[in-house]
Design a protein around this motif. Structure first.
Motif, PDB file in Angstrom:
ATOM      1  N   GLY A   1      21.409 -10.437  72.393  1.00 26.74           N
ATOM      2  CA  GLY A   1      21.747 -10.590  70.979  1.00 26.74           C
ATOM      3  C   GLY A   1      23.226 -10.533  70.684  1.00 26.74           C
ATOM      4  O   GLY A   1      23.624 -10.629  69.529  1.00 26.74           O
ATOM      5  N   CYS A   2      24.065 -10.400  71.709  1.00 21.90           N
ATOM      6  CA  CYS A   2      25.519 -10.308  71.519  1.00 21.90           C
ATOM      7  C   CYS A   2      26.204 -11.562  72.044  1.00 21.90           C
ATOM      8  O   CYS A   2      25.632 -12.320  72.806  1.00 21.90           O
ATOM      9  N   GLY A   3      27.433 -11.759  71.623  1.00 20.28           N
ATOM     10  CA  GLY A   3      28.240 -12.860  72.134  1.00 20.28           C
ATOM     11  C   GLY A   3      28.076 -14.125  71.319  1.00 20.28           C
ATOM     12  O   GLY A   3      27.342 -14.180  70.331  1.00 20.28           O
ATOM     13  N   PRO A   4      28.769 -15.167  71.762  1.00 24.06           N
ATOM     14  CA  PRO A   4      28.744 -16.435  71.038  1.00 24.06           C
ATOM     15  C   PRO A   4      27.337 -17.023  70.932  1.00 24.06           C
ATOM     16  O   PRO A   4      26.506 -16.864  71.821  1.00 24.06           O
ATOM     17  N   LEU A   5      27.118 -17.709  69.831  1.00 33.42           N
ATOM     18  CA  LEU A   5      25.860 -18.412  69.598  1.00 33.42           C
ATOM     19  C   LEU A   5      25.819 -19.658  70.479  1.00 33.42           C
ATOM     20  O   LEU A   5      26.807 -20.387  70.593  1.00 33.42           O
ATOM     21  N   LEU A   6      24.685 -19.899  71.123  1.00 36.88           N
ATOM     22  CA  LEU A   6      24.516 -21.087  71.948  1.00 36.88           C
ATOM     23  C   LEU A   6      24.144 -22.268  71.050  1.00 36.88           C
ATOM     24  O   LEU A   6      23.232 -22.164  70.234  1.00 36.88           O
ATOM     25  N   ARG A   7      24.886 -23.365  71.204  1.00 30.79           N
ATOM     26  CA  ARG A   7      24.673 -24.551  70.383  1.00 30.79           C
ATOM     27  C   ARG A   7      24.356 -25.755  71.273  1.00 30.79           C
ATOM     28  O   ARG A   7      24.858 -25.854  72.399  1.00 30.79           O
ATOM     29  N   SER A   8      23.571 -26.656  70.753  1.00 30.90           N
ATOM     30  CA  SER A   8      23.255 -27.881  71.476  1.00 30.90           C
ATOM     31  C   SER A   8      24.544 -28.617  71.817  1.00 30.90           C
ATOM     32  O   SER A   8      25.455 -28.714  70.995  1.00 30.90           O
ATOM     33  N   GLY A   9      24.618 -29.117  73.039  1.00 33.47           N
ATOM     34  CA  GLY A   9      25.804 -29.826  73.501  1.00 33.47           C
ATOM     35  C   GLY A   9      26.732 -28.974  74.335  1.00 33.47           C
ATOM     36  O   GLY A   9      27.583 -29.506  75.040  1.00 33.47           O
ATOM     37  N   MET A  10      26.588 -27.660  74.253  1.00 33.94           N
ATOM     38  CA  MET A  10      27.410 -26.792  75.096  1.00 33.94           C
ATOM     39  C   MET A  10      26.984 -26.954  76.552  1.00 33.94           C
ATOM     40  O   MET A  10      25.801 -27.143  76.840  1.00 33.94           O
ATOM     41  N   CYS A  11      27.939 -26.861  77.446  1.00 33.56           N
ATOM     42  CA  CYS A  11      27.655 -26.813  78.886  1.00 33.56           C
ATOM     43  C   CYS A  11      28.303 -25.551  79.430  1.00 33.56           C
ATOM     44  O   CYS A  11      29.488 -25.296  79.176  1.00 33.56           O
ATOM     45  N   ILE A  12      27.510 -24.775  80.131  1.00 31.64           N
ATOM     46  CA  ILE A  12      28.002 -23.529  80.709  1.00 31.64           C
ATOM     47  C   ILE A  12      27.603 -23.448  82.172  1.00 31.64           C
ATOM     48  O   ILE A  12      26.640 -24.077  82.602  1.00 31.64           O
ATOM     49  N   CYS A  13      28.369 -22.668  82.900  1.00 35.55           N
ATOM     50  CA  CYS A  13      28.066 -22.403  84.299  1.00 35.55           C
ATOM     51  C   CYS A  13      27.693 -20.936  84.436  1.00 35.55           C
ATOM     52  O   CYS A  13      28.474 -20.054  84.081  1.00 35.55           O
ATOM     53  N   ILE A  14      26.498 -20.705  84.913  1.00 32.23           N
ATOM     54  CA  ILE A  14      26.015 -19.355  85.183  1.00 32.23           C
ATOM     55  C   ILE A  14      26.230 -19.141  86.672  1.00 32.23           C
ATOM     56  O   ILE A  14      25.675 -19.880  87.491  1.00 32.23           O
ATOM     57  N   GLU A  15      27.068 -18.164  87.042  1.00 31.61           N
ATOM     58  CA  GLU A  15      27.375 -17.994  88.462  1.00 31.61           C
ATOM     59  C   GLU A  15      27.531 -16.526  88.850  1.00 31.61           C
ATOM     60  O   GLU A  15      28.632 -16.036  89.044  1.00 31.61           O
ATOM     61  N   PRO A  16      26.406 -15.856  88.989  1.00 29.99           N
ATOM     62  CA  PRO A  16      26.477 -14.441  89.363  1.00 29.99           C
ATOM     63  C   PRO A  16      26.862 -14.211  90.826  1.00 29.99           C
ATOM     64  O   PRO A  16      26.614 -15.052  91.684  1.00 29.99           O
ATOM     65  N   MET A  17      27.495 -13.087  91.047  1.00 32.22           N
ATOM     66  CA  MET A  17      27.712 -12.554  92.395  1.00 32.22           C
ATOM     67  C   MET A  17      26.855 -11.298  92.456  1.00 32.22           C
ATOM     68  O   MET A  17      27.083 -10.336  91.716  1.00 32.22           O
ATOM     69  N   ILE A  18      25.856 -11.325  93.316  1.00 33.88           N
ATOM     70  CA  ILE A  18      24.851 -10.273  93.399  1.00 33.88           C
ATOM     71  C   ILE A  18      25.018  -9.530  94.724  1.00 33.88           C
ATOM     72  O   ILE A  18      25.065 -10.168  95.780  1.00 33.88           O
ATOM     73  N   ASN A  19      25.078  -8.213  94.658  1.00 37.56           N
ATOM     74  CA  ASN A  19      25.334  -7.404  95.854  1.00 37.56           C
ATOM     75  C   ASN A  19      24.135  -6.558  96.252  1.00 37.56           C
ATOM     76  O   ASN A  19      23.405  -6.072  95.391  1.00 37.56           O
ATOM     77  N   MET A  20      24.007  -6.344  97.552  1.00 37.14           N
ATOM     78  CA  MET A  20      22.970  -5.439  98.060  1.00 37.14           C
ATOM     79  C   MET A  20      23.355  -3.982  97.813  1.00 37.14           C
ATOM     80  O   MET A  20      22.486  -3.134  97.722  1.00 37.14           O
ATOM     81  N   GLY A  21      24.616  -3.693  97.724  1.00 37.42           N
ATOM     82  CA  GLY A  21      25.090  -2.333  97.505  1.00 37.42           C
ATOM     83  C   GLY A  21      25.734  -2.187  96.142  1.00 37.42           C
ATOM     84  O   GLY A  21      25.214  -2.638  95.126  1.00 37.42           O
ATOM     85  N   SER A  22      26.909  -1.613  96.138  1.00 35.55           N
ATOM     86  CA  SER A  22      27.658  -1.340  94.918  1.00 35.55           C
ATOM     87  C   SER A  22      28.135  -2.629  94.251  1.00 35.55           C
ATOM     88  O   SER A  22      28.348  -3.645  94.905  1.00 35.55           O
ATOM     89  N   LYS A  23      28.354  -2.564  92.947  1.00 34.44           N
ATOM     90  CA  LYS A  23      28.891  -3.706  92.201  1.00 34.44           C
ATOM     91  C   LYS A  23      30.393  -3.884  92.411  1.00 34.44           C
ATOM     92  O   LYS A  23      30.966  -4.896  92.021  1.00 34.44           O
TER      93      LYS A  23
END
Length: 127
Positions: free
Chosen positions: A54-76
């Motif tokens: 519920g936080c952050g910018p509103l998603l609008r049609s036409g936006m293009c975003i890249c979701i690119e997590p770095m996921i760790n087995m241990g600490s962040k």
């Protein structure tokens, strides 16, 4: 990706990534984020892989975003090496980093970084 729909907030995506990964026992790096993409490779908005729904910018049609997590087995926690490119986990445990480019469309999210389109166009000659 299923949260990348018109009318939701960027934090809905961020929270989904974080809560899913942490529910499986992994941690999510905070220093590296996804991004908007358009005329330039890296544009606003930043797309964190952690956050509150519920936080952050509103998603609008036409936006293009890249979701690119770095996921760790241990600490962040990560360390940036002197070469200015290499990033490693401080605890030296395994990590995965990947990216999907998503278009926000009225009918729902469209994954632009898959090979499905190439396979549709090129058939058996795609790869």
């Amino acid at each position: 990706i299923q949260h990348a729909i018109e009318g939701k907030r960027l934090g809905d995506i961020s929270h989904a990534v974080q809560s899913y990964c942490e529910s499986k026992g992994y941690s999510v790096v905070r220093e590296l984020v996804g991004h908007g993409i358009g005329r330039k490779m890296h544009e606003e908005p930043e797309v964190p892989n952690y956050g509150r729904p519920g936080c952050g910018p509103l998603l609008r049609s036409g936006m293009c975003i890249c979701i690119e997590p770095m996921i760790n087995m241990g600490s962040k926690n990560v360390a940036f090496e002197k070469d200015g490119w290499t990033v490693r986990t401080k605890d030296r445990k395994c990590s995965a980093h990947f990216e999907h480019c998503i278009a926000i469309r009225p009918e729902g999210p469209r994954i632009l970084s898959s090979f499905e389109f190439l396979e549709e166009v090129l058939g058996n000659n795609a790869i």
